[in-house]
Write a protein that holds these residues in place. Sequence first.
Motif, PDB file in Angstrom:
ATOM      1  N   LEU A  74       0.835  -1.196   0.000  1.00 35.39           N
ATOM      2  CA  LEU A  74       0.000   0.000   0.000  1.00 35.39           C
ATOM      3  C   LEU A  74       0.873   1.251   0.000  1.00 35.39           C
ATOM      4  CD1 LEU A  74      -3.220   0.690   1.991  1.00 35.39           C
ATOM      5  CD2 LEU A  74      -1.418   2.367   1.889  1.00 35.39           C
ATOM      6  N   PRO A  75       1.224   1.756  -1.202  1.00 37.50           N
ATOM      7  CA  PRO A  75       1.979   3.015  -1.236  1.00 37.50           C
ATOM      8  C   PRO A  75       1.052   4.170  -0.878  1.00 37.50           C
ATOM      9  CG  PRO A  75       1.453   2.281  -3.472  1.00 37.50           C
ATOM     10  CD  PRO A  75       0.962   1.210  -2.549  1.00 37.50           C
ATOM     11  N   ILE A  76       1.538   5.087  -0.042  1.00 39.37           N
ATOM     12  CA  ILE A  76       0.774   6.303   0.261  1.00 39.37           C
ATOM     13  C   ILE A  76       1.198   7.355  -0.756  1.00 39.37           C
ATOM     14  CG2 ILE A  76       0.277   8.102   1.951  1.00 39.37           C
ATOM     15  CD1 ILE A  76       0.926   6.116   4.178  1.00 39.37           C
ATOM     16  N   LEU A  77       0.224   7.818  -1.569  1.00 34.78           N
ATOM     17  CA  LEU A  77       0.511   8.868  -2.556  1.00 34.78           C
ATOM     18  C   LEU A  77       0.909  10.145  -1.821  1.00 34.78           C
ATOM     19  CD1 LEU A  77      -2.537   8.352  -4.961  1.00 34.78           C
ATOM     20  CD2 LEU A  77      -0.258   7.336  -5.126  1.00 34.78           C
ATOM     21  N   ARG A  78       1.847  10.869  -2.386  1.00 37.22           N
ATOM     22  CA  ARG A  78       2.568  10.513  -3.597  1.00 37.22           C
ATOM     23  C   ARG A  78       3.844   9.717  -3.318  1.00 37.22           C
ATOM     24  NH1 ARG A  78       4.428  16.023  -6.105  1.00 37.22           N
ATOM     25  NH2 ARG A  78       4.989  16.301  -3.930  1.00 37.22           N
ATOM     26  N   GLY A 100      -4.388   7.994  -1.030  1.00 29.22           N
ATOM     27  CA  GLY A 100      -3.792   9.310  -1.265  1.00 29.22           C
ATOM     28  C   GLY A 100      -4.084  10.212  -0.086  1.00 29.22           C
ATOM     29  N   LEU A 101      -3.052  10.734   0.509  1.00 28.55           N
ATOM     30  CA  LEU A 101      -3.205  11.694   1.603  1.00 28.55           C
ATOM     31  C   LEU A 101      -2.155  12.774   1.437  1.00 28.55           C
ATOM     32  CD1 LEU A 101      -3.380   8.613   3.175  1.00 28.55           C
ATOM     33  CD2 LEU A 101      -4.152  10.125   4.961  1.00 28.55           C
ATOM     34  N   TYR A 102      -2.516  13.997   1.760  1.00 29.08           N
ATOM     35  CA  TYR A 102      -1.483  15.016   1.892  1.00 29.08           C
ATOM     36  C   TYR A 102      -1.650  15.667   3.246  1.00 29.08           C
ATOM     37  CZ  TYR A 102      -5.036  18.530   0.835  1.00 29.08           C
ATOM     38  OH  TYR A 102      -6.152  19.313   0.872  1.00 29.08           O
ATOM     39  N   ARG A 103      -0.601  16.292   3.687  1.00 34.27           N
ATOM     40  CA  ARG A 103      -0.632  16.919   4.999  1.00 34.27           C
ATOM     41  C   ARG A 103      -0.940  18.393   4.822  1.00 34.27           C
ATOM     42  NH1 ARG A 103       4.600  16.602   8.846  1.00 34.27           N
ATOM     43  NH2 ARG A 103       5.248  18.274   7.463  1.00 34.27           N
ATOM     44  N   ASN A 104      -1.962  18.874   5.505  1.00 32.84           N
ATOM     45  CA  ASN A 104      -2.231  20.312   5.517  1.00 32.84           C
ATOM     46  C   ASN A 104      -1.065  20.974   6.242  1.00 32.84           C
ATOM     47  OD1 ASN A 104      -3.020  22.875   6.674  1.00 32.84           O
ATOM     48  ND2 ASN A 104      -5.109  22.409   6.040  1.00 32.84           N
ATOM     49  N   GLU A 105      -0.309  21.792   5.530  1.00 34.01           N
ATOM     50  CA  GLU A 105       0.944  22.294   6.111  1.00 34.01           C
ATOM     51  C   GLU A 105       0.731  23.338   7.218  1.00 34.01           C
ATOM     52  OE1 GLU A 105       3.723  20.814   5.937  1.00 34.01           O
ATOM     53  OE2 GLU A 105       3.200  19.452   4.307  1.00 34.01           O
ATOM     54  N   GLU A 106      -0.524  23.789   7.423  1.00 33.08           N
ATOM     55  CA  GLU A 106      -0.769  24.695   8.559  1.00 33.08           C
ATOM     56  C   GLU A 106      -1.173  23.931   9.799  1.00 33.08           C
ATOM     57  OE1 GLU A 106      -3.334  27.894   7.329  1.00 33.08           O
ATOM     58  OE2 GLU A 106      -1.800  28.550   5.911  1.00 33.08           O
ATOM     59  N   THR A 107      -2.143  23.002   9.619  1.00 42.93           N
ATOM     60  CA  THR A 107      -2.615  22.246  10.795  1.00 42.93           C
ATOM     61  C   THR A 107      -1.780  20.993  11.018  1.00 42.93           C
ATOM     62  OG1 THR A 107      -4.114  20.884   9.479  1.00 42.93           O
ATOM     63  CG2 THR A 107      -4.966  22.986  10.295  1.00 42.93           C
ATOM     64  N   LEU A 108      -1.043  20.561   9.984  1.00 39.65           N
ATOM     65  CA  LEU A 108      -0.276  19.307   9.957  1.00 39.65           C
ATOM     66  C   LEU A 108      -1.180  18.075  10.019  1.00 39.65           C
ATOM     67  CD1 LEU A 108       2.899  20.072  12.143  1.00 39.65           C
ATOM     68  CD2 LEU A 108       2.545  20.406   9.694  1.00 39.65           C
ATOM     69  N   GLU A 109      -2.486  18.278   9.841  1.00 41.22           N
ATOM     70  CA  GLU A 109      -3.416  17.147   9.847  1.00 41.22           C
ATOM     71  C   GLU A 109      -3.490  16.526   8.446  1.00 41.22           C
ATOM     72  OE1 GLU A 109      -5.003  15.651  12.386  1.00 41.22           O
ATOM     73  OE2 GLU A 109      -3.740  16.984  13.574  1.00 41.22           O
ATOM     74  N   VAL A 111      -5.060  14.900   5.055  1.00 45.43           N
ATOM     75  CA  VAL A 111      -6.300  15.029   4.287  1.00 45.43           C
ATOM     76  C   VAL A 111      -6.352  13.855   3.311  1.00 45.43           C
ATOM     77  CG1 VAL A 111      -7.617  16.490   2.709  1.00 45.43           C
ATOM     78  CG2 VAL A 111      -6.121  17.541   4.436  1.00 45.43           C
ATOM     79  N   VAL A 112      -7.404  13.044   3.398  1.00 43.91           N
ATOM     80  CA  VAL A 112      -7.527  11.874   2.517  1.00 43.91           C
ATOM     81  C   VAL A 112      -8.175  12.303   1.214  1.00 43.91           C
ATOM     82  CG1 VAL A 112      -8.537   9.576   2.247  1.00 43.91           C
ATOM     83  CG2 VAL A 112      -7.847  10.366   4.529  1.00 43.91           C
ATOM     84  N   TYR A 113      -7.566  11.960   0.048  1.00 47.94           N
ATOM     85  CA  TYR A 113      -8.204  12.278  -1.231  1.00 47.94           C
ATOM     86  C   TYR A 113      -8.373  11.069  -2.127  1.00 47.94           C
ATOM     87  CZ  TYR A 113      -3.350  12.530  -2.932  1.00 47.94           C
ATOM     88  OH  TYR A 113      -2.046  12.251  -3.239  1.00 47.94           O
ATOM     89  N   TYR A 114      -7.867   9.915  -1.731  1.00 44.40           N
ATOM     90  CA  TYR A 114      -8.054   8.717  -2.565  1.00 44.40           C
ATOM     91  C   TYR A 114      -7.933   7.468  -1.700  1.00 44.40           C
ATOM     92  CZ  TYR A 114      -7.778   5.511  -6.490  1.00 44.40           C
ATOM     93  OH  TYR A 114      -8.034   4.504  -7.377  1.00 44.40           O
ATOM     94  N   GLU A 115      -8.769   6.476  -2.030  1.00 46.64           N
ATOM     95  CA  GLU A 115      -8.662   5.187  -1.332  1.00 46.64           C
ATOM     96  C   GLU A 115      -9.159   4.084  -2.243  1.00 46.64           C
ATOM     97  OE1 GLU A 115     -10.812   4.798   2.354  1.00 46.64           O
ATOM     98  OE2 GLU A 115     -10.551   2.624   2.376  1.00 46.64           O
ATOM     99  N   LYS A 116      -8.323   3.112  -2.523  1.00 43.02           N
ATOM    100  CA  LYS A 116      -8.731   1.943  -3.310  1.00 43.02           C
ATOM    101  C   LYS A 116      -7.980   0.733  -2.772  1.00 43.02           C
ATOM    102  CE  LYS A 116     -10.600  -0.331  -6.729  1.00 43.02           C
ATOM    103  NZ  LYS A 116     -12.040  -0.647  -6.706  1.00 43.02           N
ATOM    104  N   MET A 117      -8.702  -0.067  -2.013  1.00 39.62           N
ATOM    105  CA  MET A 117      -8.078  -1.248  -1.427  1.00 39.62           C
ATOM    106  C   MET A 117      -8.216  -2.437  -2.378  1.00 39.62           C
ATOM    107  SD  MET A 117      -6.926  -0.257   1.474  1.00 39.62           S
ATOM    108  CE  MET A 117      -7.145   1.117   2.636  1.00 39.62           C
ATOM    109  N   ALA A 118      -7.284  -3.385  -2.277  1.00 42.75           N
ATOM    110  CA  ALA A 118      -7.392  -4.643  -3.022  1.00 42.75           C
ATOM    111  C   ALA A 118      -8.571  -5.437  -2.439  1.00 42.75           C
ATOM    112  CB  ALA A 118      -6.102  -5.435  -2.878  1.00 42.75           C
ATOM    113  N   GLY A 119      -8.942  -6.531  -3.106  1.00 50.47           N
ATOM    114  CA  GLY A 119     -10.025  -7.375  -2.592  1.00 50.47           C
ATOM    115  C   GLY A 119      -9.570  -8.206  -1.406  1.00 50.47           C
ATOM    116  N   GLU A 120     -10.535  -8.729  -0.682  1.00 52.17           N
ATOM    117  CA  GLU A 120     -10.279  -9.671   0.426  1.00 52.17           C
ATOM    118  C   GLU A 120      -9.212  -9.178   1.394  1.00 52.17           C
ATOM    119  OE1 GLU A 120      -9.512 -13.301  -1.959  1.00 52.17           O
ATOM    120  OE2 GLU A 120     -11.450 -13.942  -1.158  1.00 52.17           O
TER     121      GLU A 120
END
Length: 206
Positions: A74-78, A100-109, A111-120
Amino acid sequence: MAVHIAEHPLIKHKLGLMRAKNISTKDFRDLSSEVARLLTYEATKDLETEEVEIDGWAGPVTVERMKGKKITILPILRAGLGMMNGVIDLIPSAKVSVVGLYRNEETLEPVVYYEKMAGEMDKRIALILDPMLATGGTLIATIDMLKKSGCTSIRGLFHVAAPEGIKRVTDAHPDVDIYVAAVDERLNDKGYILPGLGDAGDKIFG
Ligand code: PRP
């Protein structure tokens, strides 16, 4: 959670090269993949095998093959993409999940923008790939998504981690194993790892 810090000289050497200020995109990509390959070797050492009999050149021979849960990487984009080929070199049949997640550079929280898991996912061991574990927010959110998908066996591979992030992830997800090429000194006031690698995403993607 167990934190495994790589001791292998090749990992230390390659990670040292990655820290150079003026490293080229090509060299950073190549090294990211090579370190990921070596970390995969460490992170899969305890996987189960079973004995099977096959026809060898001189008759029946007992060999070992992988047993039990299949692997999803599971690579975390990018920036996690830069580690993917190194892992696939060793585990060519692994299914790939992507978040896909990026870090909000002000809050450092995160942010999820993509999710696609394999089956099973309940039948798989997940190997999370990301060059950096800084505050730990991205990793915690990724593990949350994996657990929600049914995955119960989770390991994370990182080039560098900050002690603050390791502590936070340990508290939130004590059942996850972390394999890291180096634990660095600390985070700066902007949440960057010191001495760290700089912005790995920018170094890989330009
Ligand atoms: C970096 C890094 C991790 C995250 C770590 O990604 O690759 O995913 O930050 O930070 P954390 O532990 O404080 O959450 P970034 O947000 O720069 O995104 P990118 O890979 O798309 O450049």
